[in-house]
Design a protein around this motif. Structure first.
Motif, PDB file in Angstrom:
ATOM      1  N   ARG A 261       0.861  -1.182   0.000  1.00  0.00           N
ATOM      2  CA  ARG A 261       0.000   0.000   0.000  1.00  0.00           C
ATOM      3  C   ARG A 261       0.902   1.239   0.000  1.00  0.00           C
ATOM      4  N   PHE A 262       0.807   2.064   1.032  1.00  0.00           N
ATOM      5  CA  PHE A 262       1.637   3.262   1.078  1.00  0.00           C
ATOM      6  C   PHE A 262       3.037   2.912   1.579  1.00  0.00           C
ATOM      7  N   PRO A 263       4.080   3.420   0.945  1.00  0.00           N
ATOM      8  CA  PRO A 263       5.400   3.300   1.573  1.00  0.00           C
ATOM      9  C   PRO A 263       5.442   4.193   2.803  1.00  0.00           C
ATOM     10  N   TYR A 264       6.227   3.825   3.782  1.00  0.00           N
ATOM     11  CA  TYR A 264       6.352   4.683   4.956  1.00  0.00           C
ATOM     12  C   TYR A 264       7.643   5.492   4.921  1.00  0.00           C
ATOM     13  N   GLU A 265       8.510   5.179   3.945  1.00  0.00           N
ATOM     14  CA  GLU A 265       9.808   5.847   3.888  1.00  0.00           C
ATOM     15  C   GLU A 265      10.301   5.854   2.449  1.00  0.00           C
ATOM     16  N   ALA A 266      10.963   6.923   2.060  1.00  0.00           N
ATOM     17  CA  ALA A 266      11.524   7.026   0.709  1.00  0.00           C
ATOM     18  C   ALA A 266      12.807   7.829   0.746  1.00  0.00           C
ATOM     19  N   GLU A 267      13.755   7.431  -0.085  1.00  0.00           N
ATOM     20  CA  GLU A 267      15.036   8.127  -0.190  1.00  0.00           C
ATOM     21  C   GLU A 267      15.523   7.989  -1.622  1.00  0.00           C
ATOM     22  N   ALA A 268      16.187   9.022  -2.133  1.00  0.00           N
ATOM     23  CA  ALA A 268      16.664   8.986  -3.524  1.00  0.00           C
ATOM     24  C   ALA A 268      18.053   9.596  -3.632  1.00  0.00           C
ATOM     25  N   SER A 269      18.752   9.196  -4.676  1.00  0.00           N
ATOM     26  CA  SER A 269      19.958   9.893  -5.117  1.00  0.00           C
ATOM     27  C   SER A 269      19.896   9.952  -6.634  1.00  0.00           C
ATOM     28  N   CYS A 270      20.345  11.068  -7.196  1.00  0.00           N
ATOM     29  CA  CYS A 270      20.113  11.320  -8.624  1.00  0.00           C
ATOM     30  C   CYS A 270      21.332  11.940  -9.281  1.00  0.00           C
ATOM     31  N   THR A 271      21.366  11.839 -10.580  1.00  0.00           N
ATOM     32  CA  THR A 271      22.335  12.589 -11.362  1.00  0.00           C
ATOM     33  C   THR A 271      22.042  14.072 -11.210  1.00  0.00           C
ATOM     34  N   THR A 272      23.070  14.880 -11.103  1.00  0.00           N
ATOM     35  CA  THR A 272      22.888  16.316 -10.919  1.00  0.00           C
ATOM     36  C   THR A 272      22.330  16.961 -12.177  1.00  0.00           C
ATOM     37  N   PRO A 436      26.219  15.105  -0.300  1.00  0.00           N
ATOM     38  CA  PRO A 436      25.346  13.979  -0.612  1.00  0.00           C
ATOM     39  C   PRO A 436      23.943  14.393  -1.027  1.00  0.00           C
ATOM     40  N   GLY A 437      23.344  15.378  -0.364  1.00  0.00           N
ATOM     41  CA  GLY A 437      22.015  15.846  -0.757  1.00  0.00           C
ATOM     42  C   GLY A 437      20.880  14.912  -0.407  1.00  0.00           C
ATOM     43  N   ARG A 438      21.173  13.756   0.147  1.00  0.00           N
ATOM     44  CA  ARG A 438      20.119  12.778   0.384  1.00  0.00           C
ATOM     45  C   ARG A 438      19.260  13.165   1.576  1.00  0.00           C
ATOM     46  N   LYS A 439      17.991  12.858   1.473  1.00  0.00           N
ATOM     47  CA  LYS A 439      17.056  13.147   2.548  1.00  0.00           C
ATOM     48  C   LYS A 439      16.036  12.028   2.614  1.00  0.00           C
ATOM     49  N   THR A 440      15.973  11.323   3.727  1.00  0.00           N
ATOM     50  CA  THR A 440      14.965  10.288   3.898  1.00  0.00           C
ATOM     51  C   THR A 440      13.632  10.949   4.216  1.00  0.00           C
ATOM     52  N   ILE A 441      12.634  10.627   3.409  1.00  0.00           N
ATOM     53  CA  ILE A 441      11.292  11.187   3.563  1.00  0.00           C
ATOM     54  C   ILE A 441      10.435  10.191   4.336  1.00  0.00           C
ATOM     55  N   LEU A 442       9.829  10.655   5.413  1.00  0.00           N
ATOM     56  CA  LEU A 442       8.916   9.816   6.192  1.00  0.00           C
ATOM     57  C   LEU A 442       7.486  10.196   5.823  1.00  0.00           C
ATOM     58  N   TRP A 443       6.688   9.188   5.502  1.00  0.00           N
ATOM     59  CA  TRP A 443       5.366   9.430   4.897  1.00  0.00           C
ATOM     60  C   TRP A 443       4.255   8.837   5.746  1.00  0.00           C
ATOM     61  N   ASP A 444       3.269   9.667   6.057  1.00  0.00           N
ATOM     62  CA  ASP A 444       2.037   9.223   6.702  1.00  0.00           C
ATOM     63  C   ASP A 444       0.993   9.109   5.609  1.00  0.00           C
ATOM     64  N   GLY A 445       0.783   7.883   5.102  1.00  0.00           N
ATOM     65  CA  GLY A 445      -0.109   7.691   3.964  1.00  0.00           C
ATOM     66  C   GLY A 445      -1.544   8.042   4.266  1.00  0.00           C
ATOM     67  N   ASP A 446      -2.023   7.711   5.451  1.00  0.00           N
ATOM     68  CA  ASP A 446      -3.411   8.014   5.789  1.00  0.00           C
ATOM     69  C   ASP A 446      -3.653   9.520   5.817  1.00  0.00           C
ATOM     70  N   ALA A 447      -2.716  10.265   6.374  1.00  0.00           N
ATOM     71  CA  ALA A 447      -2.849  11.718   6.437  1.00  0.00           C
ATOM     72  C   ALA A 447      -2.365  12.401   5.167  1.00  0.00           C
ATOM     73  N   MET A 448      -1.721  11.635   4.256  1.00  0.00           N
ATOM     74  CA  MET A 448      -1.184  12.159   3.000  1.00  0.00           C
ATOM     75  C   MET A 448      -0.217  13.311   3.288  1.00  0.00           C
ATOM     76  N   LYS A 449       0.790  13.025   4.131  1.00  0.00           N
ATOM     77  CA  LYS A 449       1.670  14.086   4.586  1.00  0.00           C
ATOM     78  C   LYS A 449       3.072  13.557   4.864  1.00  0.00           C
ATOM     79  N   VAL A 450       4.086  14.317   4.449  1.00  0.00           N
ATOM     80  CA  VAL A 450       5.465  14.065   4.848  1.00  0.00           C
ATOM     81  C   VAL A 450       5.642  14.628   6.248  1.00  0.00           C
ATOM     82  N   THR A 451       6.136  13.814   7.159  1.00  0.00           N
ATOM     83  CA  THR A 451       6.170  14.213   8.564  1.00  0.00           C
ATOM     84  C   THR A 451       7.492  14.802   9.027  1.00  0.00           C
TER      85      THR A 451
END
Length: 470
Positions: A261-272, A436-451
């Motif tokens: 269902r909803f992920p609870y966490e997301a993190e990315a790294s990308c080409t500049t 690094p620029g990385r930031k772990t995003i914590l997600w509340d799927g029910d509230a539809m909000k990054v916490t």
């Protein structure tokens, strides 16, 4: 048509629908014949392919066709000469709402919701190409409206109706690879230019093309052929990048088979993306040339699962069980399921699920077939459900959450880009490998909000140009 008039007519149509005697109301709206009367909006490119698939059922009549590009839509117009032609979907709405049973939307990502929702609120069935929407809030709205109105819906991720996803589900349910701990998904996208800033050059708008209507909810800017056709996918204002383009096809395999269902966490790294005119209120205009996204899900059966996404030529670690030259999927991408009892790989669109090493398939006996196969095809399944009732493989109740999970990955990508440009130095004055620029995003799927990173909540929804709000 003025926005106020449009809203009033949408509301009036919704209210009046309950007294239309020719429609049978209930879980679904069933038209009073064996013909489904449709309007097609966005009927060039991929939308043109869906028009052909729907017409091939022999049970569809197109009342009206709409596209902002006369040349791109020419084949659909010629194939259905009796259908009324429009550039503006709002004029089609005014003229034909009472004549149609449903709509097909095959426009660019950023206009899916603003086009589909008024028709859906008027209880019209909806087939909308993937990704279902351009942002997470829109995906949630589409699923909610579909449920409220009791309409038949289908997102255009065609693999959801294929045999591959059903066999993959049966393999996992039979325990042939044990408990799944991790899934790697990859794609060969982008296959369009990606990694630019906005075009500042203004070019003449072709007479056969309506730039204002194509922009829809996006802010006005000079026309440039670098956006249209096809290349819009690489710009955040219009497309959803490589992950948005193919995630609903490739991530669909683990999403459905593992009950995600909803992920609870997301993190990315990308080409500049090299850009030297960064504005704090904005994030980069273009999606990155390549990215890696890591999502985490909680499941009932398999516990905590990591799902890793790779695009732009970056590949996951290849299982040692792969043979020489053997792809973990097919040339377009695929999924690698790492289980406690083995590995399964599938191709794009969930095709060709198989166990590794290849020797396991030499005497492989498929598990009992527990899931009914679709014989009518993805578009045909939707037509049958509209006419006779029944379920579809990717209703918005499923396609909406799948799209949300895919777009959650894009939130992490945007956060990475934003941090690089907001907190880094100007081009030529900094070394990205030191930041690094990385930031772990914590997600509340029910509230539809990054916490834990409020800036990312700006990207859960968008600002809409007047006349194209949702």
């Amino acid at each position: 048509m003025k926005r106020r008039t449009f809203i009033k007519q949408t509301a009036a149509a919704s209210a009046a629908f309950t007294i239309v005697p020719s429609f049978v109301l209930g879980k679904t709206h069933v038209p009073p014949s064996d013909t489904l009367y449709l309007a097609g909006i966005g009927v060039g490119g991929r939308g043109g392919g869906v028009v052909r698939e729907l017409a091939a059922t022999g049970k569809v009549k197109f009342v009206a066709l709409c596209d902002v590009d006369d040349n791109r839509a020419a084949a659909s117009f010629e194939a259905h000469p009796n259908a009324k032609r429009y550039r503006d979907y709002r004029k089609l709405y005014d003229a034909h709402l009472s004549e149609i049973d449903g709509i097909m939307v095959g426009t660019p990502d950023h206009t899916h919701a603003c086009i589909a929702l008024p028709f859906m609120k008027a209880k019209k069935h909806a087939y909308v190409e993937k990704p279902l929407t351009h942002n997470i809030r829109e995906a949630r709205m589409m699923a909610e409206v579909a449920a409220q109105q009791g309409i038949v819906t289908q997102m255009g991720n065609q693999g959801a109706s294929g045999d591959g996803i059903r066999l993959a589900q049966e393999i996992i349910d039979a325990g042939l690879i044990g408990q799944v701990q991790k899934v790697d998904c990859w794609t060969n996208r982008p296959v369009w230019p990606q990694g630019f800033k906005r075009f500042s050059e203004s070019q003449p708008i072709p007479e056969t093309f309506d730039w204002d209507l194509w922009l829809g909810p996006a802010a006005m800017r000079p026309y440039n052929e670098g956006y249209h056709p096809f290349k819009w996918r690489g710009f955040w204002d219009f497309g959803t990048g490589a992950m948005g383009d193919m995630g609903c096809h490739i991530m669909e395999t683990p999403f459905k088979t593992l009950g995600l269902r909803f992920p609870y966490e997301a993190e990315a790294s990308c080409t500049t993306v090299w850009i030297d005119d960064f504005v704090e209120a904005d994030y980069p205009a273009a999606c990155p040339p390549s990215s890696v996204v890591r999502l985490r899900f909680k499941t009932d059966k398999h516990g905590d699962i990591g799902l890793n996404w790779y695009d732009g030529g970056i590949m996951p670690d290849l299982p040692t069980e792969l043979g020489d030259g053997e792809l973990p999927g097919d040339t377009g991408g695929g999924s690698i399921f790492h289980g406690t009892e083995g590995i399964m790989v599938t191709g794009t669109y969930s095709a060709n699920p198989r166990l590794l090493p290849a020797e396991r398939m030499s005497d492989f006996t498929p598990p009992p077939q527990t899931i009914k196969r679709v014989t009518a095809g993805h578009a045909g399944e939707w037509v049958e459900a509209c006419l006779n009732g029944g379920e579809t493989s990717s209703p918005f109740s499923y396609g909406g959450p799948l799209t949300e999970a895919v777009l959650m990955g894009n939130l992490a990508i945007k956060a990475f880009q934003y941090k690089q440009l907001k907190e880094g130095k100007k081009v030529g004055d900094w070394a990205p490998y030191n930041y690094p620029g990385r930031k772990t995003i914590l997600w509340d799927g029910d509230a539809m909000k990054v916490t834990n990173y409020d800036k990312a909540n700006d990207w859960v929804r968008r600002n809409y140009r007047e006349g194209f709000e949702v």
